[in-house]
Scaffold this active site. Structure first.
Site, PDB file in Angstrom:
ATOM      1  N   LYS A  16      14.683   2.932  -1.368  1.00 63.49           N
ATOM      2  CA  LYS A  16      15.026   3.713  -0.185  1.00 63.49           C
ATOM      3  C   LYS A  16      14.010   3.460   0.926  1.00 63.49           C
ATOM      4  O   LYS A  16      12.854   3.098   0.671  1.00 63.49           O
ATOM      5  CB  LYS A  16      15.081   5.211  -0.522  1.00 63.49           C
ATOM      6  CG  LYS A  16      13.740   5.853  -0.837  1.00 63.49           C
ATOM      7  CD  LYS A  16      13.934   7.345  -1.089  1.00 63.49           C
ATOM      8  CE  LYS A  16      12.577   8.022  -1.334  1.00 63.49           C
ATOM      9  NZ  LYS A  16      12.733   9.484  -1.567  1.00 63.49           N
ATOM     10  N   LYS A  74       8.677   6.289   4.787  1.00 62.88           N
ATOM     11  CA  LYS A  74       7.667   6.283   5.850  1.00 62.88           C
ATOM     12  C   LYS A  74       6.299   5.872   5.351  1.00 62.88           C
ATOM     13  O   LYS A  74       5.420   5.535   6.139  1.00 62.88           O
ATOM     14  CB  LYS A  74       7.590   7.660   6.515  1.00 62.88           C
ATOM     15  CG  LYS A  74       7.274   8.820   5.592  1.00 62.88           C
ATOM     16  CD  LYS A  74       7.309  10.134   6.364  1.00 62.88           C
ATOM     17  CE  LYS A  74       7.080  11.330   5.450  1.00 62.88           C
ATOM     18  NZ  LYS A  74       8.169  11.551   4.490  1.00 62.88           N
ATOM     19  N   LYS A 100       2.744   9.747 -10.732  1.00 65.94           N
ATOM     20  CA  LYS A 100       1.715   9.362  -9.766  1.00 65.94           C
ATOM     21  C   LYS A 100       0.325   9.281 -10.390  1.00 65.94           C
ATOM     22  O   LYS A 100      -0.526   8.520  -9.920  1.00 65.94           O
ATOM     23  CB  LYS A 100       1.714  10.345  -8.599  1.00 65.94           C
ATOM     24  CG  LYS A 100       2.964  10.258  -7.736  1.00 65.94           C
ATOM     25  CD  LYS A 100       2.909  11.238  -6.577  1.00 65.94           C
ATOM     26  CE  LYS A 100       4.152  11.127  -5.709  1.00 65.94           C
ATOM     27  NZ  LYS A 100       4.124  12.080  -4.571  1.00 65.94           N
TER      28      LYS A 100
END
Length: 321
Positions: free
Chosen positions: A189, A192, A108
Site C-alpha cells: 500500500k 507516508k 515491529k
C-alpha cells in the site's frame, strides 16, 4: 454517535491518506465527530523533533484544507498533560499480557535491539485518546482493530471496577474502496513513511511531479487496461485511483482506455485536480502561521474541555483526585 479518528505524522500526507480517510472525514463527519493529528504516536521510534513538529503542523493544515471544520480538529500533543494522566490510569488497569499480545508490537519489535517501551504501551495511549473524548465509533484499518478492542476492554474493566466513566467504543472498518497502492510497487500500500517515495504521491507534490510519478507507474506485460486486481495489481491500482477521483467504478473506467499511457495520463490529471484545492489551501494556511496557531489553540481548548470531566471523574474514582 461520535466518531473519532487520527492520522500520525510519520511522514507527509499522501494520496492514500486523503482518498482513503481524510476526504471521507470531510464528507461524512457529524457535528460531534473529532479528528486529530497523533504526533505522540510518532515517537515510538527514533525521530527528528523539528521534522515531527513540522509534519504535525502541515498535517493539521491538510485536514482543515480538506474541508474538515476547524472546530473538529486538534493536535494530540496539545493534550499531553490530560493524556499522560489518563494513560497512567489505564496502564494501571491494563495487564502486561494484554499489551504484549498486540500484533503490531510483536511484528515491529521482532529482531530489533533497544526497542522502546513506548512501542509496547502506545496502544494504551491510543485507548486514552479514544476514552478521553467519549468516542463511540472509531474508524480504523484492520491493523488497528486490535488496539480498539483493547480500549473496549479497558473501558469495561474500569467502569465495572471503579464506576461508570467511559463510553465503550467500537471499531468501524472503513469502506473497502480507495485502497491506494504504491505506484512503483503495487504489492504494497502507498505509505507516508516509505523510504523510497518514487511511487508515493504526496498531497503537496507539484502537479508535474505527480504526473511524472504516474507515468513511471508499474503495470504489466499486457497492452490493454483491464480490471483484474489479483492478476494485474498495477493496472488495477491506476483504475481504482481514477475511479475514486471521478466518482465511477474501476470496470467502467477500464473500458474507456485502450493504452496504458492514456490511462496513466488520465489518472494523473484526475489526481492533480482532486488535490489542487487541498494543496492550494494548505499552502495558504502554512503561509499564515498566526491563523494556523489560532486554530490549533482553539481546537486544543475544545478537546481538553470536552474530556475534562471524564479525566477528573476517573482520577477521583481511582483514588488519585
Amino acid at each position: 454517535m461520535m466518531r473519532f479518528s487520527g492520522i500520525t505524522p510519520s511522514g507527509h500526507t499522501q494520496l492514500g491518506n486523503y482518498l482513503g480517510a481524510i476526504s471521507r472525514w470531510a464528507a461524512d463527519g457529524g457535528a460531534e465527530d473529532l479528528y486529530f493529528v497523533s504526533d505522540l504516536h510518532a515517537m515510538t521510534t527514533t525521530h527528528n523533533p523539528a521534522g515531527l513538529r513540522g509534519r504535525a503542523t502541515e498535517m493539521l493544515a491538510v485536514l482543515i484544507a480538506s474541508g474538515i471544520p476547524a472546530e473538529r480538529v486538534f493536535v494530540q500533543s496539545d493534550l499531553a498533560r490530560e493524556l499522560g494522566a489518563l494513560t497512567w490510569i489505564l496502564e494501571c488497569t491494563c495487564s502486561y499480557g494484554e499489551a504484549a499480545r498486540m500484533i503490531q508490537f510483536k511484528e515491529k519489535a521482532k529482531g530489533q535491539a533497544g526497542v522502546r517501551l513506548s512501542l509496547l504501551t502506545y496502544p494504551v495511549l491510543m485507548a486514552a485518546d479514544i476514552l478521553l473524548q467519549g468516542a463511540s465509533d472509531v474508524p480504523v484499518g484492520e491493523d488497528q482493530r486490535q488496539h480498539v478492542e483493547l480500549a473496549r476492554a479497558l473501558a469495561r474493566r474500569f467502569n465495572s471496577t471503579y464506576g461508570e466513566v467511559f463510553t465503550v467504543p467500537r471499531a468501524v472498518l472503513p469502506h473497502a474502496g480507495a485502497r491506494v497502492r504504491d505506484l512503483a510497487d503495487p504489492t504494497r500500500k502507498m505509505s507516508k513513511s516509505t523510504r523510497d517515495s518514487a511511487g508515493v504521491v504526496f498531497v503537496l507534490d507539484e502537479p508535474e511531479l505527480v504526473r511524472r510519478k504516474f507515468r513511471k507507474a508499474v503495470t504489466d506485460g499486457e497492452s490493454v487496461p483491464a480490471y483484474q486486481p489479483e492478476e494485474r495489481p498495477g493496472v488495477a491500482n491506476l483504475l481504482e485511483i481514477l475511479a475514486v477521483c471521478t466518482g465511477t467504478t474501476p470496470p467502467e473506467v477500464a473500458g474507456q482506455y485502450r493504452s496504458y499511457g492514456a490511462l496513466k495520463d488520465a489518472a494523473a490529471d484526475a489526481v492533480i485536480e482532486t488535490l489542487r484545492p487541498v494543496r492550494e489551501r494548505t499552502l495558504e494556511l502554512l503561509d499564515d502561521q498566526e491563523e494556523l496557531t489560532r486554530i490549533r489553540k482553539a481546537g486544543a481548548a475544545r478537546a481538553a474541555e470536552r474530556g475534562e470531566h471524564r479525566l477528573s471523574s476517573a482520577l477521583r474514582l481511582i483514588g488519585a483526585g
